[in-house]
Design a protein around this motif. Structure first.
Motif, short mmCIF file in Angstrom:
data_model
loop_
_atom_site.label_atom_id
_atom_site.label_comp_id
_atom_site.label_asym_id
_atom_site.label_seq_id
_atom_site.Cartn_x
_atom_site.Cartn_y
_atom_site.Cartn_z
N GLY A 127 -0.76 18.77 -8.16
CA GLY A 127 0.56 19.23 -7.43
C GLY A 127 -0.18 19.12 -6.01
O GLY A 127 0.13 18.02 -5.45
N ASN A 128 -0.48 19.75 -4.81
CA ASN A 128 -0.16 19.30 -3.38
C ASN A 128 -1.32 18.40 -2.76
O ASN A 128 -1.88 17.56 -2.06
N CYS A 130 -3.87 11.78 -1.99
CA CYS A 130 -3.64 10.01 -1.79
C CYS A 130 -3.02 10.43 -0.22
O CYS A 130 -3.14 8.19 0.01
N VAL A 131 -2.64 10.68 0.73
CA VAL A 131 -2.71 10.33 2.29
C VAL A 131 -4.29 10.34 2.38
O VAL A 131 -4.21 9.33 3.68
N GLY A 147 1.05 -0.93 0.30
CA GLY A 147 -0.69 0.22 -0.11
C GLY A 147 1.20 1.14 -0.40
O GLY A 147 0.56 2.39 -0.66
N LEU A 148 1.98 1.47 0.68
CA LEU A 148 3.11 2.48 0.54
C LEU A 148 3.30 2.72 -0.73
O LEU A 148 3.88 4.08 -0.94
N ILE A 149 3.60 1.54 -1.42
CA ILE A 149 4.76 1.81 -2.55
C ILE A 149 3.42 2.54 -3.18
O ILE A 149 3.69 3.32 -4.34
N VAL A 150 2.12 1.88 -3.28
CA VAL A 150 0.54 2.06 -4.61
C VAL A 150 0.87 4.39 -3.74
O VAL A 150 0.77 4.52 -5.14
N PHE A 151 1.57 3.98 -2.85
CA PHE A 151 0.66 5.67 -1.90
C PHE A 151 1.62 5.82 -3.25
O PHE A 151 1.65 7.43 -3.86
N LEU A 152 3.12 5.97 -2.71
CA LEU A 152 3.76 6.71 -3.54
C LEU A 152 4.07 6.70 -5.00
O LEU A 152 4.30 7.82 -5.70
N GLY A 153 3.40 5.77 -5.31
CA GLY A 153 3.71 5.37 -6.89
C GLY A 153 2.62 6.78 -7.38
O GLY A 153 2.58 8.09 -8.38
N ALA A 154 1.13 6.98 -7.32
CA ALA A 154 0.13 7.99 -7.30
C ALA A 154 0.41 8.85 -7.18
O ALA A 154 0.16 10.25 -7.74
N TRP A 155 1.21 9.51 -5.63
CA TRP A 155 1.24 10.63 -5.53
C TRP A 155 2.52 11.36 -6.61
O TRP A 155 1.90 12.19 -7.12
N LYS A 156 3.58 10.48 -6.90
CA LYS A 156 4.44 10.99 -8.16
C LYS A 156 4.07 10.94 -9.13
O LYS A 156 4.11 12.04 -10.01
N THR A 208 0.41 11.74 -10.00
CA THR A 208 0.15 12.20 -10.08
C THR A 208 -0.02 13.56 -9.61
O THR A 208 -0.44 15.18 -10.16
N ALA A 209 1.50 14.19 -8.77
CA ALA A 209 1.76 15.28 -8.23
C ALA A 209 1.90 16.81 -9.36
O ALA A 209 1.68 17.41 -9.27
#
Length: 161
Positions: free
Chosen positions: A110-111, A117-118, A94-103, A105-106
């Motif tokens: 943006g913020n 994602c959080v 889940g953390l890997i998916v979170f970081l990937g989704a953030w990267k 979509t950012a």
């Protein structure tokens, strides 16, 4: 051949974790330990260096304790440990998916992408830990609002990947 105790195995894993992050910090030119500004504030690598070294030392102590024979338990796969291992692996996934989704979509949002994602990651974690939907939603809203207020409003830190 003598089996390693659970403490020795955990200690070795902790040491490997600490060494990995120490190397990653040392190879990043932006993360220096010493002050790089005129005000004498420690560099961006100050905390990662300290934390990595502390993890290595604690892992070493745990390894020594496990090898001295003070810890007699070995790693056995009980039903409880299997469940805990499943939760751990799903948390990391889940953390890997979170970081990937953030990267991903950012750059577009943006913020706001980070905050969404959080929020979704917190719901995922709460459901993973078998909390009710009501609890998961309330917790995710409060935690996301806290992150927003502290970092965006309080410290003016934006999470743009």
């Amino acid at each position: 051949m003598k089996k390693l105790s659970a403490d020795a195995i955990a200690g070795l894993l902790c040491m490997a974790f600490g060494i990995f992050f120490l190397i990653m910090t040392a190879t990043n030119p932006q993360l220096s330990f010493i002050a790089t500004t005129s005000d004498g504030v420690p560099g961006g690598g100050f905390f990662p260096y300290i934390l990595s070294i502390a993890v290595i030392i604690m892992g070493g102590a745990l390894t020594v304790r496990g090898m001295k024979g003070n810890s007699r338990k070995y790693v056995e796969m009980t039903p409880e440990r299997k469940k805990n291992l499943r939760v751990l692996l799903l948390t990391v996934a889940g953390l890997i998916v979170f970081l990937g989704a953030w990267k991903i979509t950012a750059p577009y949002f943006g913020n706001t992408a980070f905050m969404v994602c959080v929020f979704l990651f917190e719901i995922y974690l709460n459901k993973l830990f078998e909390r009710t939907w009501k609890f998961a939603l309330i917790y995710a809203v409060i935690f996301t609002a806290f992150i927003y207020l502290v970092f965006n409003m309080g410290f003016s830190i934006l999470f743009n990947a």
